[in-house]
Scaffold this active site. Sequence first.
Site, PDB file in Angstrom:
ATOM      1  CG  ASN A   1       1.093  -6.253   4.727  1.00 12.36           C
ATOM      2  OD1 ASN A   1       0.910  -6.685   5.855  1.00 12.36           O
ATOM      3  ND2 ASN A   1       1.403  -7.054   3.714  1.00 12.36           N
TER       4      ASN A   1
ATOM      5  CB  CYS B   1      -0.906   0.036   1.237  1.00 14.40           C
ATOM      6  SG  CYS B   1      -1.862  -1.466   1.516  1.00 14.40           S
TER       7      CYS B   1
ATOM      8  NE  ARG C   1      -4.616   1.967   2.184  1.00  8.98           N
ATOM      9  CZ  ARG C   1      -4.562   1.437   3.416  1.00  8.98           C
ATOM     10  NH1 ARG C   1      -5.518   1.713   4.297  1.00  8.98           N
ATOM     11  NH2 ARG C   1      -3.592   0.600   3.743  1.00  8.98           N
TER      12      ARG C   1
END
Length: 324
Positions: free
Chosen positions: A79, A2, A16
């Site tokens: 992540n 991400c 995002r």
Amino acid sequence: MCTAITYKTVDSYFGRNLDYYFSYTETVTITPRNYPFSFQSVKNMESHYAIIGMAYVVDDYPLYYDATNEKGLSIAGLNFPDNAEYKDFAEGKDNVAPYELIPWILGQCETVEETKKLLKNVNIWNVNFNKKLISTPLHWLIADKDCSITVECVKEGIKVYDNSVGVLTNNPTFDFQMFNLNNYMKVSKKEPTNEFSNKVKLKEYCSGMGGIGLPGDLSSVSRFVKAAFTKLNSISGWSESESISQFFHILGSVAQQRGCVCMQEGKYEITIYSSCCNMDKGIYYYTTYENSQISAVNMYNEDLESKDLVSYPLIKGQQINKQN
């Protein structure tokens, strides 16, 4: 993987890309002020600041991926495999499960400074939501309208970094990502001049050579550099339309296309959705992989004194404006 960013024109924006090879049934979810948040160890919240963001709602509980509260404080979890290390229960600490961190902070904090004070006594507790939904290794970008920080729970404990670029991707740790920008200090938005050697005649041969030397792959290190350069050199008009358009263009510079990142045979990582929340107005904008039209959900169009979650399913099919 991400990418999360902040951006500021007249208003402030936070959002995002969520990059992965599958998605849950995430929805744009509004948590009103009187929705009762229950936590596994810390004190429950019967009332709190209202929150809007992207969440996977399970058993009427919003598992937020990214969110903004009514004061403009915003958080995104990204992540962070192999680096995130959650801890055992610690006496005397505020033991907060990873999935609880976003609502716990956004429910009671208005600013990054308040968040920093709250984090001083936090232990990110290695406990799952349930037997099927285990904790994802994460680190977090937290921002208000003036500044942002990165929070990482690693082997040594919780690290809180001032994030002057307002960008976060994935591995490795944030301190490395910032140090790595030193390797790109010669990259310029201006057209290049010959510094290779005065013994060789070199010249620019096409337009668009500003930014030459930036990485173009989709690794988290490269995306961090590309997103930081694009954001920090980005120019847009001051209107809401121009601001959010530019925000999505910045995210688009590091978006993932199906087929370019193979996770396993037949499964490819893509940008499942991109989001942009106006931190001042509580409007959550988003696009999905198949729908490039911007959709919007306004927190203040709902009853924020309610006790019930409000969820809007994502519009995933492509919306085409046929002009003839």
